[in-house]
Design a protein around this motif. Sequence first.
Motif, short mmCIF file in Angstrom:
data_model
loop_
_atom_site.label_atom_id
_atom_site.label_comp_id
_atom_site.label_asym_id
_atom_site.label_seq_id
_atom_site.Cartn_x
_atom_site.Cartn_y
_atom_site.Cartn_z
N ALA A 28 -20.67 40.95 -12.37
CA ALA A 28 -21.32 40.29 -11.22
C ALA A 28 -20.32 39.97 -10.12
O ALA A 28 -20.57 40.14 -8.93
N ALA A 29 -19.14 39.50 -10.56
CA ALA A 29 -18.11 39.17 -9.56
C ALA A 29 -17.68 40.42 -8.84
O ALA A 29 -17.45 40.42 -7.62
N SER A 30 -17.55 41.53 -9.59
CA SER A 30 -17.16 42.78 -8.95
C SER A 30 -18.21 43.22 -7.94
O SER A 30 -17.88 43.68 -6.85
N THR A 31 -19.48 43.06 -8.34
CA THR A 31 -20.57 43.45 -7.42
C THR A 31 -20.54 42.61 -6.15
O THR A 31 -20.68 43.10 -5.02
N ARG A 32 -20.35 41.27 -6.34
CA ARG A 32 -20.31 40.39 -5.15
C ARG A 32 -19.12 40.72 -4.27
O ARG A 32 -19.19 40.71 -3.05
N ALA A 33 -18.04 41.01 -4.91
CA ALA A 33 -16.85 41.34 -4.12
C ALA A 33 -17.08 42.58 -3.29
O ALA A 33 -16.72 42.66 -2.10
N LYS A 34 -17.72 43.61 -3.94
CA LYS A 34 -18.01 44.83 -3.19
C LYS A 34 -18.97 44.53 -2.02
O LYS A 34 -18.81 45.05 -0.91
N PHE A 35 -19.97 43.63 -2.26
CA PHE A 35 -20.94 43.29 -1.20
C PHE A 35 -20.25 42.59 -0.04
O PHE A 35 -20.50 42.87 1.14
N ILE A 36 -19.36 41.61 -0.43
CA ILE A 36 -18.64 40.86 0.63
C ILE A 36 -17.76 41.80 1.43
O ILE A 36 -17.66 41.72 2.67
N ILE A 37 -17.10 42.71 0.71
CA ILE A 37 -16.23 43.66 1.42
C ILE A 37 -17.03 44.54 2.36
O ILE A 37 -16.66 44.79 3.53
N ALA A 38 -18.21 45.00 1.89
CA ALA A 38 -19.05 45.84 2.75
C ALA A 38 -19.54 45.08 3.97
O ALA A 38 -19.57 45.59 5.10
N GLU A 39 -19.92 43.78 3.70
CA GLU A 39 -20.40 42.94 4.83
C GLU A 39 -19.28 42.72 5.84
O GLU A 39 -19.49 42.77 7.05
N ALA A 40 -18.07 42.46 5.29
CA ALA A 40 -16.94 42.24 6.20
C ALA A 40 -16.64 43.49 6.99
O ALA A 40 -16.30 43.44 8.19
N GLU A 41 -16.74 44.64 6.35
CA GLU A 41 -16.48 45.88 7.07
C GLU A 41 -17.51 46.10 8.19
O GLU A 41 -17.17 46.55 9.30
N ARG A 42 -18.81 45.77 7.88
CA ARG A 42 -19.84 45.93 8.93
C ARG A 42 -19.57 44.99 10.11
O ARG A 42 -19.70 45.36 11.28
N GLU A 43 -19.23 43.70 9.77
CA GLU A 43 -18.95 42.74 10.84
C GLU A 43 -17.75 43.20 11.68
O GLU A 43 -17.75 43.08 12.92
N ALA A 44 -16.71 43.70 10.93
CA ALA A 44 -15.54 44.17 11.68
C ALA A 44 -15.92 45.34 12.58
O ALA A 44 -15.44 45.45 13.72
N GLU A 45 -16.80 46.24 12.11
CA GLU A 45 -17.22 47.36 12.93
C GLU A 45 -18.00 46.89 14.16
O GLU A 45 -17.80 47.40 15.27
N ASP A 46 -18.90 45.86 13.90
CA ASP A 46 -19.67 45.32 15.05
C ASP A 46 -18.75 44.67 16.08
O ASP A 46 -18.92 44.85 17.30
N ILE A 47 -17.78 43.88 15.58
CA ILE A 47 -16.84 43.22 16.50
C ILE A 47 -16.07 44.27 17.27
O ILE A 47 -15.82 44.16 18.49
N LYS A 48 -15.68 45.32 16.57
CA LYS A 48 -14.92 46.38 17.23
C LYS A 48 -15.73 47.03 18.33
O LYS A 48 -15.24 47.28 19.44
N LYS A 49 -17.03 47.32 18.02
CA LYS A 49 -17.88 47.94 19.03
C LYS A 49 -18.09 47.01 20.23
O LYS A 49 -18.06 47.44 21.39
N SER A 50 -18.36 45.67 19.94
CA SER A 50 -18.59 44.73 21.06
C SER A 50 -17.36 44.59 21.93
O SER A 50 -17.43 44.53 23.16
N LYS A 51 -16.19 44.53 21.29
CA LYS A 51 -14.96 44.43 22.07
C LYS A 51 -14.75 45.68 22.93
O LYS A 51 -14.31 45.62 24.07
N ALA A 52 -15.10 46.82 22.31
CA ALA A 52 -14.96 48.06 23.08
C ALA A 52 -15.89 48.07 24.29
O ALA A 52 -15.52 48.46 25.40
N LEU A 53 -17.15 47.57 24.06
CA LEU A 53 -18.10 47.49 25.19
C LEU A 53 -17.61 46.54 26.28
O LEU A 53 -17.71 46.81 27.48
N GLU A 54 -17.11 45.36 25.85
CA GLU A 54 -16.60 44.39 26.84
C GLU A 54 -15.43 45.00 27.62
O GLU A 54 -15.30 44.81 28.84
N GLY A 55 -14.56 45.71 26.88
CA GLY A 55 -13.44 46.33 27.58
C GLY A 55 -13.91 47.33 28.62
O GLY A 55 -13.38 47.38 29.73
#
Length: 513
Positions: A28-55
């Motif tokens: 279960a911990a491994s599954t949650r860790a994978k989910f958190i990592i995936a969520e963090a990667e999506r957020e990082a991708e969104d932040i990257k896209k928004s920053k690129a748009l602002e730039g």
Amino acid sequence: MTIAIVIAAAIIAAAIAVGVTLVFQRRAASTRAKFIIAEAEREAEDIKKSKALEGREQALSITAEAEKQASQRLSKVQSAEARQKQREAQLNQQQSENQRARNEIEGLRQNIDSQQRALEAQRHELNELTRQAQQQLEKISGLTAEEAKEKLVQSLKDEAKTAAASYINDIMDDAKLTANKEAKRIVVQSIQRVATETAIENSVTVFHIDSDEIKGRIIGREGRNIRALEAATGIEIIVDDTPEAIVLSGFDPVRREIARLALHQLVADGRIHPARIEEVVAKVRKQVEQEIIETGQRTAIDLGIHGLHPELIRLVGKMKYRSSYGQNLLQHSRETANLCAVMASELGLNPKKARRAGLLHDIGKVPDEEPELPHALLGMKLAEKYKEKPDICNAIGAHHDEVEQTSLLAPIVQVCDAISGARPGARREIVEAYIKRLNDLEQLALSYPGVLKTYAIQAGRELRVIVGADKIDDAETERLSSEIARRIQDEMTYPGQVKITVIRETRSVAFAK
């Protein structure tokens, strides 16, 4: 032994259960860790896209601002270049105009010099012809020029003495016939001069303007606007160095008011040219005539006088623009009317009739025409013409003893007129005589055929006569001015000199429909 086995089995079972639990928790911990990592990667991708748009947006805005500033600078540079070119063109045009003006001035100077030389030659020739003619006359007559002049002067002196003696005899005979009447007139004039104060009547109106630039528009090109305004109103327009003011000069208050209102409308409208001036003056003249009628109606209502003929109401309103010995005629008539009502009430007479007679007693001073009648008799005839009662007509005609008094209203009006006019500071004879002289000037010129309008201006020092172009030609205008000047010299008394200007103009009017 058995118990030990059971306990050992239980311990083994418990250990197995704990191990299983740990395995599940790890998964279960491994599954949650994978989910958190995936969520963090999506957020990082969104932040990257928004920053690129602002730039990109910032880059676009910076680019647009730079382009805007560059465009503004370019437009400023272009406008500056256009102004510079326009200034250069104006300077070139001014230089060419100045050169043409200098050429014209030089040509005029040469033309004037040649004309002066021609005039000088003609003057010498004329002097020589005059000398020869004088010598010829002296030879024919047998007399020198000085002897002929003395004989002519002596003959004129004898003729003038004979005419003067005859004129003096006629004056003496006439004085003997009218001595009593003249004595009464002198006594009355002497009594009228005992007032300790005098009221000064203005003969000018000051028209205020916002700026001195308007003066040039009022004068017009070569003075055509101001001449048209003076010709249409009969008022002298004085435009001088007085800041933000124009002076309207004339003896007739009605004309001054018409000129003031017309000038106000012209300045407010902005369109100032001769045709517009005549249109506005005609319109304002109608407005002033309407105001005269309204003034007469208000006066009748204020005094409680009803049933006056409309023409009498108009004459009452016209009193507002007339003065008698410096006293406003309408105010004098209102004052006389109120005094008559009070006195009639004290004597037990009808105050309404007395007030009516007091208001109308001087209407003979404001007629549309100027007949040779005393104002009291003229006022009585006007009252009779417009169906006033006989006792009121008699009171009007008898207030200066021109007719016999036949009712008690007559002495009341006479006394109240004297009370209103005799108070200190109420009247002044000089203004009345001055206005009468100006009216006589206008009437004298108006008596000639072909004369349309006459205006006495500049305090009576100039008389402008407007004649019909279809009735009098140019040669007759010169004869007319000389004839009017001669009659003024023979028939009138005036200080200084009077300039007679006869104006003849032809107009052609057409309408495009």
